[in-house]
Design a protein around this motif. Structure first.
Motif, PDB file in Angstrom:
ATOM      1  N   LYS A   3      16.677   6.081  19.541  1.00 60.82           N
ATOM      2  CA  LYS A   3      17.649   5.990  18.444  1.00 60.82           C
ATOM      3  C   LYS A   3      17.203   4.944  17.427  1.00 60.82           C
ATOM      4  O   LYS A   3      17.824   4.772  16.393  1.00 60.82           O
ATOM      5  N   PHE A   4      16.154   4.225  17.752  1.00 60.10           N
ATOM      6  CA  PHE A   4      15.727   3.141  16.862  1.00 60.10           C
ATOM      7  C   PHE A   4      14.951   3.682  15.667  1.00 60.10           C
ATOM      8  O   PHE A   4      14.287   4.715  15.757  1.00 60.10           O
ATOM      9  N   ARG A   5      15.030   2.938  14.561  1.00 59.64           N
ATOM     10  CA  ARG A   5      14.254   3.289  13.361  1.00 59.64           C
ATOM     11  C   ARG A   5      13.205   2.196  13.155  1.00 59.64           C
ATOM     12  O   ARG A   5      13.498   1.007  13.287  1.00 59.64           O
ATOM     13  N   PHE A   6      12.010   2.628  12.809  1.00 63.42           N
ATOM     14  CA  PHE A   6      10.878   1.703  12.707  1.00 63.42           C
ATOM     15  C   PHE A   6      10.534   1.393  11.256  1.00 63.42           C
ATOM     16  O   PHE A   6      10.690   2.237  10.370  1.00 63.42           O
ATOM     17  N   SER A   7      10.017   0.172  11.054  1.00 61.32           N
ATOM     18  CA  SER A   7       9.542  -0.209   9.711  1.00 61.32           C
ATOM     19  C   SER A   7       8.216  -0.946   9.849  1.00 61.32           C
ATOM     20  O   SER A   7       7.880  -1.483  10.914  1.00 61.32           O
ATOM     21  N   VAL A   8       7.495  -0.970   8.740  1.00 65.97           N
ATOM     22  CA  VAL A   8       6.189  -1.625   8.727  1.00 65.97           C
ATOM     23  C   VAL A   8       5.876  -2.039   7.283  1.00 65.97           C
ATOM     24  O   VAL A   8       6.478  -1.507   6.342  1.00 65.97           O
ATOM     25  N   GLY A   9       4.963  -2.985   7.104  1.00 67.30           N
ATOM     26  CA  GLY A   9       4.618  -3.433   5.742  1.00 67.30           C
ATOM     27  C   GLY A   9       3.238  -2.939   5.331  1.00 67.30           C
ATOM     28  O   GLY A   9       2.392  -2.696   6.207  1.00 67.30           O
ATOM     29  N   PRO A  10       2.985  -2.810   4.039  1.00 66.34           N
ATOM     30  CA  PRO A  10       1.661  -2.343   3.588  1.00 66.34           C
ATOM     31  C   PRO A  10       0.532  -3.268   4.041  1.00 66.34           C
ATOM     32  O   PRO A  10      -0.600  -2.822   4.228  1.00 66.34           O
ATOM     33  N   TRP A  11       0.848  -4.576   4.262  1.00 67.21           N
ATOM     34  CA  TRP A  11      -0.196  -5.517   4.701  1.00 67.21           C
ATOM     35  C   TRP A  11      -0.655  -5.241   6.133  1.00 67.21           C
ATOM     36  O   TRP A  11      -1.673  -5.774   6.569  1.00 67.21           O
ATOM     37  N   ASN A  12       0.126  -4.408   6.848  1.00 65.92           N
ATOM     38  CA  ASN A  12      -0.264  -4.078   8.218  1.00 65.92           C
ATOM     39  C   ASN A  12      -1.447  -3.100   8.278  1.00 65.92           C
ATOM     40  O   ASN A  12      -1.999  -2.846   9.342  1.00 65.92           O
ATOM     41  N   VAL A  13      -1.800  -2.544   7.123  1.00 65.08           N
ATOM     42  CA  VAL A  13      -3.022  -1.735   7.035  1.00 65.08           C
ATOM     43  C   VAL A  13      -3.891  -2.447   5.999  1.00 65.08           C
ATOM     44  O   VAL A  13      -3.721  -2.269   4.800  1.00 65.08           O
ATOM     45  N   HIS A  14      -4.771  -3.319   6.488  1.00 66.41           N
ATOM     46  CA  HIS A  14      -5.482  -4.186   5.558  1.00 66.41           C
ATOM     47  C   HIS A  14      -6.990  -3.991   5.679  1.00 66.41           C
ATOM     48  O   HIS A  14      -7.458  -3.146   6.444  1.00 66.41           O
ATOM     49  N   GLU A  15      -7.703  -4.746   4.915  1.00 65.60           N
ATOM     50  CA  GLU A  15      -9.144  -4.498   4.780  1.00 65.60           C
ATOM     51  C   GLU A  15      -9.975  -5.218   5.834  1.00 65.60           C
ATOM     52  O   GLU A  15     -11.182  -5.019   5.914  1.00 65.60           O
ATOM     53  N   GLY A  16      -9.369  -6.074   6.624  1.00 67.05           N
ATOM     54  CA  GLY A  16     -10.067  -6.672   7.765  1.00 67.05           C
ATOM     55  C   GLY A  16     -10.713  -8.027   7.508  1.00 67.05           C
ATOM     56  O   GLY A  16     -11.383  -8.568   8.391  1.00 67.05           O
ATOM     57  N   GLU A  17     -10.494  -8.610   6.334  1.00 64.50           N
ATOM     58  CA  GLU A  17     -11.081  -9.936   6.110  1.00 64.50           C
ATOM     59  C   GLU A  17     -10.361 -10.958   6.999  1.00 64.50           C
ATOM     60  O   GLU A  17      -9.180 -10.810   7.300  1.00 64.50           O
ATOM     61  N   ASP A  18     -11.118 -11.971   7.449  1.00 60.18           N
ATOM     62  CA  ASP A  18     -10.476 -13.081   8.148  1.00 60.18           C
ATOM     63  C   ASP A  18     -11.069 -14.378   7.614  1.00 60.18           C
ATOM     64  O   ASP A  18     -11.817 -14.362   6.630  1.00 60.18           O
ATOM     65  N   ALA A  19     -10.716 -15.495   8.272  1.00 60.81           N
ATOM     66  CA  ALA A  19     -11.163 -16.791   7.737  1.00 60.81           C
ATOM     67  C   ALA A  19     -12.692 -16.920   7.791  1.00 60.81           C
ATOM     68  O   ALA A  19     -13.264 -17.786   7.127  1.00 60.81           O
ATOM     69  N   PHE A  20     -13.346 -16.041   8.558  1.00 57.93           N
ATOM     70  CA  PHE A  20     -14.796 -16.204   8.758  1.00 57.93           C
ATOM     71  C   PHE A  20     -15.638 -15.037   8.253  1.00 57.93           C
ATOM     72  O   PHE A  20     -16.852 -15.021   8.433  1.00 57.93           O
ATOM     73  N   GLY A  21     -15.001 -14.062   7.672  1.00 58.92           N
ATOM     74  CA  GLY A  21     -15.778 -12.913   7.209  1.00 58.92           C
ATOM     75  C   GLY A  21     -15.019 -12.087   6.195  1.00 58.92           C
ATOM     76  O   GLY A  21     -13.788 -12.138   6.123  1.00 58.92           O
ATOM     77  N   PRO A  22     -15.784 -11.313   5.421  1.00 63.47           N
ATOM     78  CA  PRO A  22     -15.179 -10.551   4.320  1.00 63.47           C
ATOM     79  C   PRO A  22     -14.515  -9.257   4.790  1.00 63.47           C
ATOM     80  O   PRO A  22     -14.567  -8.908   5.972  1.00 63.47           O
ATOM     81  N   ALA A  23     -13.978  -8.529   3.835  1.00 60.08           N
ATOM     82  CA  ALA A  23     -13.367  -7.229   4.105  1.00 60.08           C
ATOM     83  C   ALA A  23     -14.398  -6.284   4.722  1.00 60.08           C
ATOM     84  O   ALA A  23     -15.588  -6.354   4.399  1.00 60.08           O
ATOM     85  N   VAL A  24     -13.932  -5.419   5.632  1.00 63.72           N
ATOM     86  CA  VAL A  24     -14.828  -4.446   6.271  1.00 63.72           C
ATOM     87  C   VAL A  24     -14.385  -3.010   6.010  1.00 63.72           C
ATOM     88  O   VAL A  24     -15.046  -2.071   6.431  1.00 63.72           O
ATOM     89  N   ARG A  25     -13.233  -2.867   5.367  1.00 57.39           N
ATOM     90  CA  ARG A  25     -12.755  -1.521   5.028  1.00 57.39           C
ATOM     91  C   ARG A  25     -12.333  -1.505   3.566  1.00 57.39           C
ATOM     92  O   ARG A  25     -11.930  -2.541   3.025  1.00 57.39           O
ATOM     93  N   LYS A  26     -12.392  -0.327   2.958  1.00 58.41           N
ATOM     94  CA  LYS A  26     -11.929  -0.202   1.568  1.00 58.41           C
ATOM     95  C   LYS A  26     -10.408  -0.298   1.528  1.00 58.41           C
ATOM     96  O   LYS A  26      -9.736   0.046   2.502  1.00 58.41           O
ATOM     97  N   SER A  27      -9.876  -0.737   0.379  1.00 61.59           N
ATOM     98  CA  SER A  27      -8.418  -0.768   0.217  1.00 61.59           C
ATOM     99  C   SER A  27      -7.877   0.651   0.163  1.00 61.59           C
ATOM    100  O   SER A  27      -8.480   1.508  -0.485  1.00 61.59           O
ATOM    101  N   ILE A  28      -6.751   0.851   0.810  1.00 63.51           N
ATOM    102  CA  ILE A  28      -6.092   2.164   0.746  1.00 63.51           C
ATOM    103  C   ILE A  28      -4.967   2.051  -0.281  1.00 63.51           C
ATOM    104  O   ILE A  28      -4.161   1.118  -0.212  1.00 63.51           O
ATOM    105  N   PRO A  29      -4.909   2.963  -1.240  1.00 63.79           N
ATOM    106  CA  PRO A  29      -3.851   2.861  -2.260  1.00 63.79           C
ATOM    107  C   PRO A  29      -2.457   2.890  -1.623  1.00 63.79           C
ATOM    108  O   PRO A  29      -2.246   3.566  -0.605  1.00 63.79           O
ATOM    109  N   PHE A  30      -1.539   2.164  -2.245  1.00 64.64           N
ATOM    110  CA  PHE A  30      -0.178   2.017  -1.713  1.00 64.64           C
ATOM    111  C   PHE A  30       0.459   3.380  -1.415  1.00 64.64           C
ATOM    112  O   PHE A  30       1.050   3.588  -0.351  1.00 64.64           O
TER     113      PHE A  30
END
Ligand code: XUL
Ligand code: MN
Length: 344
Positions: A3-30
């Protein structure tokens, strides 16, 4: 069926950059993300203010509302709701010393402006929830901010939202550290106490993220129970976390299934969702994932939640109560584990 409804944010599908490395995937349009969210069974989208209106600092208040209207049309087209809007008070140079608790008056005014624009965006998107993740509200150098003044400034920031819109609700998302060292509002207990100091305590509640509770050394289900008992659990960010490290935002249940089971149990047994609350996810795609498989963490988190709902439904309450009566908690421990393993 859940019965639950789910939500998520666009930032949850991100390009994979972290404090030690750059993006590893292309941006997906909103719009592509929104379409996919709908396909996989998501009911609502979570927003930062600038997820909805990029580059908002350079737009007028009317322009911001008009851009938000376009986003609302897009959501309507795909049959999705907006759950909340969160002012991003941590990216801009004006927020390097914090938003509401910055030592600079000009920066605090900027934070008020962004928070009020978030209300405008939320209203345009048709929602009444503002989430405050207080990323930099605390100290890196403890002597740089008086903690009492810090609290007063936090309250002034929250009041600026409550006074701007008489029916808007504020959900504070506590986190003990990262990026700040010592947070002014590290746990849900702090959130609930802080709510009492504001101009409208009835309109201030909390959003609990599993990983943030674990980072505070606490159990997420117990934190959720505390908020539910106080009628203050208005949002959740389910995810998982391997101990006291950086904030990992792993898929729900990926690290500690029993802890996840207990979160589902407390939410299900105490009416979470009955007032329109969502099962919000805040999960991060692993950096390894190729773009073709970068939504799996969301799908898996929902699937695990639903499987655990079944485990809650089939948990033998009579057996539990008998073992509680006999005070045989070793047996209850074993029953819980074997139930999760599918043996009993
Ligand atoms: C940060 C975090 C944020 C908030 C939204 O740790 O959880 O994504 O949920 O601003
Ligand atoms: Mn979160």
């Amino acid at each position: 069926m859940s019965k639950f409804r789910f939500s998520v944010g666009p930032w949850n599908v991100h390009e994979g950059e972290d404090a030690f490395g750059p993006a590893v995937r292309k941006s997906i349009p909103f719009e592509d993300k929104v379409k996919k969210f709908k396909e996989i069974g998501i009911s609502a989208v979570q927003f930062h203010d600038d997820d909805a209106v990029p580059d908002m600092n350079n737009l007028s208040e009317d322009q911001i509302k008009s851009r938000a209207k376009d986003v609302k049309s897009l959501l309507d087209e795909y049959g999705l709701e907006a759950e909340f809007v969160a002012p991003r008070l941590w990216m801009d140079p004006h927020t390097s010393d914090g938003g509401f608790t910055s030592n600079s008056k000009e920066d605090r005014d900027f934070a008020f402006w962004r928070a009020q624009r978030s209300v405008d965006i939320a209203r345009t998107l048709g929602c009444d929830r503002i989430v405050l993740w207080l990323a930099r509200e605390g100290t890196l150098c403890q002597e740089s901010k008086d903690p009492v003044v810090g609290m007063e400034r936090l309250v002034a920031g929250i009041d600026s939202i409550l006074n701007y819109d008489p029916t808007i609700r504020v959900l504070i998302e506590p986190k003990p550290n990262e990026p700040i060292d010592r947070s002014f509002c590290p746990t849900i207990g702090h959130v609930i106490a802080l709510a009492r100091l504001t101009a409208a305590p009835d309109r201030v509640g909390g959003l609990i993220e599993s990983a943030h509770a674990i980072l505070a050394g606490l159990d997420p289900a117990v934190e959720m129970g505390f908020a539910l008992a106080n009628k203050k659990l208005w949002g959740v960010h389910l995810n998982d976390q391997n101990g006291m490290r950086y904030d990992q935002d792993k898929s729900f249940g990926a690290e500690n299934l029993r802890q996840a089971f207990n979160q589902v149990m407390v939410l299900k047994n105490h009416g979470y969702g009955h007032n329109g609350e969502y099962i919000g996810l805040d999960v991060k795609t692993m950096r390894t994932q190729k773009i073709e498989v970068c939504y799996k963490h969301i799908e898996n988190s929902m699937a695990v939640f639903k499987l655990l709902e079944k485990k809650v439904e089939t948990f033998d309450i009579a057996k539990r109560d008998k073992l509680i009566k006999a005070r045989d908690y070793e047996a209850l421990d074993y029953y819980t584990i074997s139930h999760l393993l599918g043996v009993e």
